[in-house]
Write a protein that holds these residues in place. Structure first.
Motif, PDB file in Angstrom:
ATOM      1  N   TYR A  73      27.672 105.257 -11.861  1.00 40.29           N
ATOM      2  CA  TYR A  73      28.674 105.355 -12.938  1.00 40.29           C
ATOM      3  C   TYR A  73      28.094 104.869 -14.264  1.00 40.29           C
ATOM      4  O   TYR A  73      28.336 105.446 -15.322  1.00 40.29           O
ATOM      5  N   VAL A  74      27.322 103.786 -14.199  1.00 38.89           N
ATOM      6  CA  VAL A  74      26.699 103.253 -15.429  1.00 38.89           C
ATOM      7  C   VAL A  74      25.734 104.298 -15.992  1.00 38.89           C
ATOM      8  O   VAL A  74      25.716 104.564 -17.198  1.00 38.89           O
ATOM      9  N   GLU A  75      24.964 104.896 -15.103  1.00 38.68           N
ATOM     10  CA  GLU A  75      23.985 105.898 -15.553  1.00 38.68           C
ATOM     11  C   GLU A  75      24.695 107.100 -16.183  1.00 38.68           C
ATOM     12  O   GLU A  75      24.259 107.617 -17.212  1.00 38.68           O
ATOM     13  N   TYR A  83      26.747 115.178 -17.404  1.00 39.80           N
ATOM     14  CA  TYR A  83      26.538 115.544 -16.012  1.00 39.80           C
ATOM     15  C   TYR A  83      27.842 115.377 -15.237  1.00 39.80           C
ATOM     16  O   TYR A  83      28.606 114.449 -15.501  1.00 39.80           O
ATOM     17  N   ASP A  84      28.075 116.232 -14.244  1.00 43.58           N
ATOM     18  CA  ASP A  84      29.099 115.916 -13.248  1.00 43.58           C
ATOM     19  C   ASP A  84      28.450 114.957 -12.264  1.00 43.58           C
ATOM     20  O   ASP A  84      27.236 114.996 -12.071  1.00 43.58           O
ATOM     21  N   LEU A  85      29.262 114.123 -11.642  1.00 43.92           N
ATOM     22  CA  LEU A  85      28.701 113.101 -10.758  1.00 43.92           C
ATOM     23  C   LEU A  85      29.308 113.186  -9.363  1.00 43.92           C
ATOM     24  O   LEU A  85      30.527 113.222  -9.209  1.00 43.92           O
ATOM     25  N   LEU A  86      28.446 113.224  -8.347  1.00 41.39           N
ATOM     26  CA  LEU A  86      28.906 113.177  -6.949  1.00 41.39           C
ATOM     27  C   LEU A  86      28.313 111.922  -6.334  1.00 41.39           C
ATOM     28  O   LEU A  86      27.090 111.788  -6.270  1.00 41.39           O
ATOM     29  N   ASP A 116      22.915 120.142 -13.741  1.00 44.72           N
ATOM     30  CA  ASP A 116      24.201 119.794 -14.363  1.00 44.72           C
ATOM     31  C   ASP A 116      25.027 118.828 -13.508  1.00 44.72           C
ATOM     32  O   ASP A 116      26.097 118.385 -13.909  1.00 44.72           O
ATOM     33  N   THR A 117      24.545 118.508 -12.310  1.00 46.99           N
ATOM     34  CA  THR A 117      25.304 117.622 -11.418  1.00 46.99           C
ATOM     35  C   THR A 117      24.362 116.607 -10.786  1.00 46.99           C
ATOM     36  O   THR A 117      23.298 116.980 -10.293  1.00 46.99           O
ATOM     37  N   ILE A 118      24.779 115.347 -10.790  1.00 50.82           N
ATOM     38  CA  ILE A 118      23.962 114.294 -10.166  1.00 50.82           C
ATOM     39  C   ILE A 118      24.552 113.958  -8.808  1.00 50.82           C
ATOM     40  O   ILE A 118      25.759 113.765  -8.677  1.00 50.82           O
ATOM     41  N   LEU A 119      23.674 113.869  -7.802  1.00 58.58           N
ATOM     42  CA  LEU A 119      24.092 113.380  -6.487  1.00 58.58           C
ATOM     43  C   LEU A 119      23.454 112.009  -6.291  1.00 58.58           C
ATOM     44  O   LEU A 119      22.234 111.868  -6.362  1.00 58.58           O
ATOM     45  N   MET A 120      24.294 111.015  -6.104  1.00 59.00           N
ATOM     46  CA  MET A 120      23.782 109.648  -5.942  1.00 59.00           C
ATOM     47  C   MET A 120      24.454 108.989  -4.745  1.00 59.00           C
ATOM     48  O   MET A 120      25.578 109.311  -4.398  1.00 59.00           O
TER      49      MET A 120
END
Ligand code: SF4
Length: 371
Positions: A86-88, A99-102, A68-72
């Motif tokens: 951000y685009v993804e 997804y939540d994004l980190l 549920d969370t992306i780490l990039m």
């Protein structure tokens, strides 16, 4: 929070170790396959470079497994990577995948900035725990690089085809399982002993090819059709100018370990062909050719995804570098349309050319560069 992140070679092993040490639940995407590529190509913009498409495919597959969370990682500079996360996220939102994004932006001054960012996303875990987790992840990545360099040497000289790869696969499993620093060391020692037992033909005259180019394409075997293994099985020793542990030391630890990375040494060789930063590893690609020539390599392969801006700039000057340094350079552009057979034909032709030169063939007439 169930965190996922994209595949890029052996990166998953180190990041998983680091996050699990911090008590974060990790949901790894399945290894990259044609399905991953098909998903990414279907939903990604046509002219985006391959890493974006494969990241998207990874995230869709990881979502199906419960992430549920992306780490990039983030980034700055002329390459598009800095806004990919951000685009993804937006593309996935349009597909109904929320997804939540980190995003971990690279630190600007020192490693403590990176530690502080990690601390924040891991529910303010004590600093010593974060440092221990980062160290563990780094040690795993470093161990993988150390053994991978040895594997390249042994694969080119092994008598029984596949013997080195069996050791490599077993090592990766042991490394993945290692929980303590001591177990990481044990995995490395076991692999070193197992490699030393492989019957080898040390008198074999092997070709040495250096691989330069865009980091994702270099590190992710799916993207480059496992070029290192393919060339190794042809009896070629392959080394890259980019190894993940060096990149981490340069960009996340800001050179904390002195004399560990060759980045500065390589970039120093880029002028007069390319005198400034062009994003990604463009300057390193150009400097890499001269650097590898000095190290006694017979030829260089540049790997780049279609539409990769920094590498297109580098590609434009590589014919001149090849000419001046008298070393053949082959540029291979990959995207979702790349066929394995075509790529292999070009690799074999390149190796034939290098063997011809190694045997004292006419250098002038046999110098090539470009696609
Ligand atoms: S370096 Fe090239 S392939 Fe990698 S993200 Fe940037 S533009 Fe895309």
């Amino acid at each position: 929070m169930k965190v996922t992140y994209p595949h890029m070679g052996n990166m998953a092993i180190g990041v998983k170790a680091m996050l699990e040490e911090l008590g974060v639940e990790v949901v790894l995407p399945p290894p990259i396959t044609k399905k991953t590529l098909t998903l990414g190509t279907k939903y990604g913009p046509e002219f985006a470079c391959l890493p974006l498409k494969l990241n998207l495919g990874n995230f869709i597959e990881a979502y199906e497994l419960g992430a549920d969370t992306i780490l990039m990682a983030g980034g700055t500079g002329p390459c598009r990577f800095g806004y990919y996360a951000y685009v993804e996220q937006e593309i996935l939102k349009d597909l109904g995948i929320n997804y939540d994004l980190l995003v971990l932006e690279p630190p600007e001054r020192n490693i403590m900035e990176f530690i502080a960012k990690l601390k924040k996303i891991t529910d303010n875990k004590p600093i010593f725990q974060v440092i221990r987790a980062v160290k563990k992840g780094f040690l795993k990545i470093k161990a993988a690089d150390e053994i991978e360099k040895k594997v390249a040497f042994f694969r080119a000289r092994e008598i029984t085809k596949g013997a080195t790869d069996r050791v490599w696969q077993e090592f990766l499993q042991n490394l993945n399982r290692a929980r303590e620093e001591k177990e990481i060391e044990e995995a490395v020692n076991q692999a070193v002993v197992a490699l030393a037992r492989i019957p080898m033909d040390l008198a074999r005259k092997v070709l040495k090819i250096g691989v330069v180019g865009e980091i994702f394409t270099l590190l992710e075997p799916f993207t480059n059709f496992n070029i290192e293994r393919y060339l190794g099985n042809l009896g070629v020793e392959v080394q890259r100018t980019i190894y993940l542990s060096e990149w981490v030391n340069d960009h996340l630890f800001l050179g904390l370990f002195k004399n560990y990375s060759r980045h500065k040494e390589i970039v120093k060789e880029a002028p007069p062909f390319l005198c400034h930063f062009v994003g990604g590893h463009g300057q390193e690609t150009v400097g890499g050719v001269k650097y590898l020539k000095k190290q006694g390599f017979d030829g260089v392969i540049q790997l780049l995804p279609f539409t990769c801006m920094p590498e297109i700039v580098a590609q434009a000057v590589l014919p001149a570098v090849s000419e001046v340094e008298d070393i053949p350079v082959l540029s291979l552009v990959v995207d979702e349309h790349t066929g394995e057979a075509g790529l292999i034909t070009r690799l074999e032709a390149f190796c034939d050319l290098l063997s011809f030169r190694q045997k004292g063939g006419n250098h002038e007439k046999r110098r090539i560069s470009g696609n």
